[in-house]
Design an enzyme around this catalytic site. Structure first.
Site: not given
Ligand code: NVA
Ligand code: CP
Length: 308
Positions: A295, A227, A134, A267, A131, A104
Site C-alpha cells: 500500500r 475480506d 487497495q 486486505c 477501494h 475515505r
Molecule cells: N470491506 C471492508 C474493507 C476494509 C479495508 C470495509 O469496508 O470495512
Molecule cells: N485495508 C485497509 O484499507 O485498511 P484500513 O481500513 O486500516 O485503512
C-alpha cells in the site's frame, strides 16, 4: 497538468496502472539507493476520513512525508463532511490550500461530489463502493509474485457486494486477470459494476465468474482472497452476516482445492475464525503483510502519477 482523480476502479486504464507500477518500482529503487527524491516538496495533501483506518491513513501519511510533502489528517469529527459544511464547500476550500485530497467516505456519491468540486486530484481511500488504492497494491503484489497478471486466476470468497469485491472485479477485468467470486446470492456484486467489468473483460480477455460455493471458485485458483463479512458501516448486520457467511472462509480445506502454491491474500483488518482461519493467514502461502506493505509503495506511485 491535466487533473485526474482515482476514486473508482472504472476510471483507470491498464496503461495508467502500468505507469503507476513503473513509478512504484522506480521510487522503491531510489529509496534503496538512498537517492534524495522529494517530488512533493512544498506540496500538502489533505486526508479526510469519515471512517477509521490503520493502513490507509498511515501509509499515505508516511508516503507523502517520504516524498517530501506534508500530509494533513482531518478526522471524522473535525471535518464533519456534509454536516458541519457541505461537501462542495469542503472540496473548494481544501483545493485552495492543498495539492491533492485523499478521502475515505461512506457513500460513493459523496466521493463523486468531492471530486467534482475539487480542483486538485482526489484519491479514494475507500468508499462503500470501491477501494482502488487497495486493489492497485494487490494487483502489484500479485504481479511481483507471479511475474504476470494474465493467466492468473484470483478467487474471492465472501461478500461479493462490498467495496473490495467490486474493485477486484473491475481491476482484474482491466488487467486481463481472471476472477471467480464465491458469494451468497443476496450478496452478489452490483449489477451495473459487473456489467461494466464484463464489457472491459471482453476486450482484455479476462474471465469473470460468479459462484455460490467457495469450492467452485477455489478450483483452479492461483490466489485466494477474502475480506471481512461485515464492512464498516454495516455493524448492525454483523450477527446476521455471521450466519449467512459462515461457510465463506479461507481455511486449509479450501486451500487444498486451489492450485498448488496458491497465494493467500486479505486486505486487512482480518477477523480470524470468521472469513479466514488463523492457520491460513499465518501459513506459508500467506502474503497479507507484504500486501499491506505495498500500500505504501504503490500509493507513492499514485501520488507522483497524479501530482507531478
Ligand atoms: N470491506 C471492508 C474493507 C476494509 C479495508 C470495509 O469496508 O470495512
Ligand atoms: N485495508 C485497509 O484499507 O485498511 P484500513 O481500513 O486500516 O485503512
Amino acid at each position: 497538468m491535466h487533473r485526474k482523480d482515482i476514486i473508482s476502479m472504472i476510471d483507470i486504464t491498464a496503461a495508467d496502472v502500468w505507469k503507476i507500477f513503473k513509478l512504484t518500482d522506480s521510487i522503491i529503487q531510489k529509496r534503496m539507493s538512498m537517492e534524495d527524491y522529494t517530488p512533493l516538496k512544498g506540496k500538502s495533501v489533505a486526508l479526510i476520513f469519515q471512517k477509521p483506518s490503520t493502513r490507509t491513513r498511515v501509509s499515505f501519511e508516511v508516503g507523502i512525508g517520504q516524498l517530501g510533502g506534508q500530509p494533513i489528517y482531518l478526522s471524522p469529527e473535525e471535518v464533519g463532511l456534509g454536516v458541519r459544511e457541505s461537501i462542495p464547500d469542503v472540496a473548494r476550500v481544501l483545493s485552495r490550500y492543498t495539492s491533492a485530497i485523499v478521502a475515505r467516505t461512506f457513500s460513493h456519491k459523496d466521493m463523486e461530489i468531492l471530486a467534482k468540486f475539487a480542483t486538485v486530484p482526489v484519491i479514494s481511500g475507500l468508499s462503500d463502493s470501491f477501494h482502488p488504492c487497495q486493489i492497485l497494491a494487490d494487483i502489484y503484489t500479485i504481479w511481483k509474485h507471479k511475474g504476470s497478471v494474465v493467466d492468473v486466476t484470483l478467487a474471492y470468497i465472501g461478500d461479493g457486494s462490498n467495496n473490495v469485491a467490486h474493485s477486484l472485479i473491475v481491476g482484474c477485468a482491466i488487467m486481463g486477470m481472471n476472477i471467480s467470486i464465491a458469494t451468497p446470492l443476496d450478496y452478489s456484486p452490483n449489477q451495473s459494476i459487473l456489467e461494466k467489468a464484463r464489457d472491459i473483460a471482453l476486450k482484455t480477455g479476462s474471465r469473470i465468474e460468479i459462484f455460490s460455493q467457495p469450492s467452485q471458485a477455489a478450483l483452479g485458483a492461483d490466489v485466494l482472497y477474502t475480506d471481512v463479512w461485515t464492512s464498516m458501516g454495516q455493524e448492525k448486520e454483523a450477527e446476521d452476516r455471521r450466519k449467512v457467511f459462515k461457510n465463506y472462509q479461507i481455511n486449509n480445506a479450501l486451500i487444498e482445492i486451489a492450485n498448488k502454491d496458491c497465494l493467500i491474500m486479505h486486505c486487512l483488518p482480518a477477523h480470524r475464525g470468521e472469513e479466514i482461519t488463523n492457520d491460513a493467514i499465518e501459513g506459508p502461502n500467506s502474503i497479507v503483510f507484504e500486501q499491506a506493505e505495498n500500500r505504501l509503495h504503490v500509493q507513492k506511485g499514485i501520488l507522483v502519477f497524479l501530482m507531478c
